[in-house]
Write an enzyme that holds these catalytic residues in place. Sequence first.
Site, PDB file in Angstrom:
ATOM      1  N   LYS A 235      23.413 -11.972  11.245  1.00  0.00           N
ATOM      2  CA  LYS A 235      22.776 -12.569  10.066  1.00  0.00           C
ATOM      3  C   LYS A 235      21.769 -13.599  10.566  1.00  0.00           C
ATOM      4  CE  LYS A 235      24.146 -14.800   5.672  1.00  0.00           C
ATOM      5  NZ  LYS A 235      25.296 -15.292   4.882  1.00  0.00           N
TER       6      LYS A 235
ATOM      7  N   SER B 106      25.241 -13.717   0.075  1.00  0.00           N
ATOM      8  CA  SER B 106      23.995 -13.852   0.807  1.00  0.00           C
ATOM      9  C   SER B 106      23.915 -12.975   2.048  1.00  0.00           C
ATOM     10  CB  SER B 106      23.790 -15.316   1.225  1.00  0.00           C
ATOM     11  OG  SER B 106      24.787 -15.694   2.166  1.00  0.00           O
TER      12      SER B 106
ATOM     13  N   SER C 148      29.753 -15.096  -0.003  1.00  0.00           N
ATOM     14  CA  SER C 148      28.626 -14.469   0.695  1.00  0.00           C
ATOM     15  C   SER C 148      28.979 -13.362   1.672  1.00  0.00           C
ATOM     16  CB  SER C 148      27.800 -15.530   1.437  1.00  0.00           C
ATOM     17  OG  SER C 148      26.944 -16.172   0.529  1.00  0.00           O
TER      18      SER C 148
END
Lengths: 491, 525
Positions: free
Chosen positions: A77, A152, A176
């Site tokens: 990420k 997210s 997330s």
Amino acid sequence: MALEFLSLTELRKLLDSKKVSSVELAKHFLSRIKNNGGNSYITVCEDGALKQAGDADAFINSPGDNPLLCGIPYAAKDLFCTDGVRTTAASKILDQYLPPYNSTVINKLNGQKSVLLGKTNLDQFAHGSSGETSAYGATKNPWDETRMPGGSSSGSCAAVAAGLASWATATETGGSIRVPAALTGVSGWKPTYGRVSRYGVIAMASSLDSIGAVAHSVEDLARLAEVFSGRDEKDSTTGHQGVPAYAADLDADLEGVKVGVPKQYFIDGMNPGVKARVMESIKELEKLGAVIVDVDLPNTKYGSLVYAIVCPSEVASNLARYDGIRYGHVTSDAKDLLQVYEKSRAEGFGNEAKRRILTGTYVLSAGYADEYYKKAQRVRGLIVREFAEVFKQVDVLACPTTADVAPKLGHAADDPLFGYVTDQLNIPGSLAGLPALSIPCGFAKPADDDVELPVGLQIIGPQWGEQKILNVGYAYQQATDWHKRHPRAAE
Amino acid sequence: MKTFESSTEYRPVIGFEIHVELATKSKMFSPAPNNPDEKTPNTNIDEIVTAQPGTLPVANKEAIRLAAMVGLAINCTIDEWSKFDRKHYFYPDLPKGYQISQYDEPISKNGYLDIIVPGSLSASSDSASLPEGENNKVLRSKRIGITRAHLEEDAGKNVHPEGLSYSLVDYNRAGCALLEIVTEPEIESGEEARVFLTELRNIIRYLGASDCDMEKGTMRCEPNISVRKPGETTLPKYKCEVKNINSFKFAEAAINYEIARQTEILMEGKIPKQVTMGWDEKNGVTVEQRSKEEANDYRYFPEPDLPVLQFTKEYLDKLRAEMPELPAQKSARFKSEYKLDDAAVENLINWKELTFYFEEVVSEIDEWLAQDSGDDLKASATDRQQLIKAAANWCLQDFSAMLNAKLINPQDSAVTPENFAELLKLIQRGKISGSAAKTVFKTMFEKGGEPLSIIDDLGLHQVSDESAIESAIDKVILANAKAVTDYKAGAEKSFGFLVGQTMKELKGKGNPQVINTQLKKKLKD
């Protein structure tokens, strides 16, 4: 053979037996990314990946055992700092930022000679549940490209779902990892707060941030959990607890395991298909020997409200360092110091970041801190105690990860409350620092279309109860094959 | 330069905010080195100091220990737990956009420091008369309350290169461990302020917690000053903070200047503005820097990246056990045990390194006295006291002058405490004259070495041998018949001449006492 959906142990065997090389694997994934990335990646590290893969092959070809992740391509990420590799947090303010250091997790993965394919898309600074707040465009859900993957950790989940990485790092503050894992049909692990070092992962809300992973199965997650977990002297909030052999201790026998089903997690207006799939999977757990217990978590309804105060307070503080002085975007149009701050930040931050900065600044300002921040912290204490009480009766909780399947893209853009609603089944556990999984448990249709989309089963454990949730998830995946379904576009 | 008459109409109320940079190896929350002497900008930095995204603070254990030691030494309460908070404001020298500090749970609070000040008693002070000091000054003890002492991190420094349109930031100092000590507004004169600051600095130095160098900025003092009429017990509605003070002398001067300035404004029937003043060292005045903005909103909240600090009873007991002798105790002991006078003690104590050195010399003396008690010199208490007094004198006079000329501490000189004590012993035993000892000491300081071998090299042995002196005197008497006759006729001056001649005969190495006695005896014959 579909290399892209193989488990870590399968890949390990192929690599160790020289049936495939790390460079071949890396090239395979890189070409898939090039072919149809779905905007999952912000930065693809083509040269870096091939170099790491070459090093891994040399290591594999030398005598001795290979670490679990040696030569296996993964994605990170774009919130994980990678030394010399662009790290944006999906923001314009860090558009060209090259960190001078590696996060602790990346160091551990480098130590295993893992191969970093690239940095995945996310909601800007992890602010969001849709992936749409990214300054680099929304990530597409591989099951239906007109839909969002959730956020997210949008890019990490979409990439794993679409076979663009064997697995990916992810982070969660309030849903997330779990939300996008559910909406893209992959397995996601949100660890106990303090289980995994946050060092070098760009902070959102420090008292909530947890560093985890998404993969094709719970078994893979158990192996990754062993690599990720443990005390880090660079993160004072990591616990001193030893790291169990999660994978070796996986136990599919659920005989006598008490699974709590909190009624507050089956909310009014939830997608009936989602509710049905979750109820079916709870039945499945019962069939496997688990004892199902109805439990009550009445303070659940306050979770999102507490989060709406605590999270922006910490966000506003954590984002104060992006001032255009030392790194990151700096305005080209400032007449004095104040304008350097105001314009650099106005130009560099997206709307959601600005919204949270304003909210957080307000609730912490003199005269309001008592009314909002301190009161919210007290309610947070109630939620923590309520979970602790429930875990005296049951081993784990099982419930839906989200109340609906993936919404259409564009749905979140004009609705600042979108995330708070989407994440309401994840936030209470985050506030209490609890470990949780989201695993695929079937498909359901959205209200607006005739399409089958993945549904996530959420398994929540007590603090440090990683082994318990992994066991339940593993048992479920031994008996079902939802986690082996892949989007048609990816096949 | 504007001057003011001092007024008896108003009395000052002064509180201090004192920042002390702790002498830790690394910074408060990062492993980057702490080095106040570093001249090259941005060398003592790392990803934490420069607040790179994703970095986290880790509290420096040594800084916590030093802060707790100082807290205990200034009689503070140290609660079982304490925490860090974030204090938010934007400034280029503050990398994170917040400073990690302590807001409502400082590491130590509610302490005090007793100081001894000259002069009359003030109505509001909690004081008791002490016996008269050496200089016939009335001394009194006064207790100054310490509100709190908390840990925080320092900021960097903004640099504004002349003629350039931009500023630069040096983060070498950013993140260094700072202890902020806040006093109650109980200091009532510039002199009290100086004495308080000196005492506090000595304590911190003796603990090894900081070198407290005002010029280098490892100690920074900001007085908050206001004045009120005698007998008033409430605090005035305004206060003026003075910054840019880089010596205790300037602190005293700035306070005296402010008292006069504020008094004049009040005498005109006005109230001084609540402002931050800066001390202008060149002109000896305070200058308004900026109006104190309405209370800043720092949006404090507990630092989520750091766990609560816990102090167990065992830990605090251990610190108490490790507490060294503090300057006030040392000073009392030097007076009672060594019988040193007030001025000598004060001068010694204010130079920590010299005090430590002096004590090493004393222990050399004691060791020697213990071994040598059977020798020709009895290890009597008088001997000890004489030797110790001589040690103090040598430390404060010749040695201090030489050290100051080279700007070094005793420990950095070539004179070892052992050789220092040896020289004192030789003087006391009459092996060398006082003036020759000065030459020997100079050589010891410049080149090092043992006093005996230096005496040998330079041929400075004092002649105390009676027969050698006797034969020299005989020669002098024979050669100076007139002087002998004059002396016998009552001319005292001639005795001195004969002593001088004898000394000359002995090449200046004669023991003057032996010469005196022998000569007197011979002349009587």
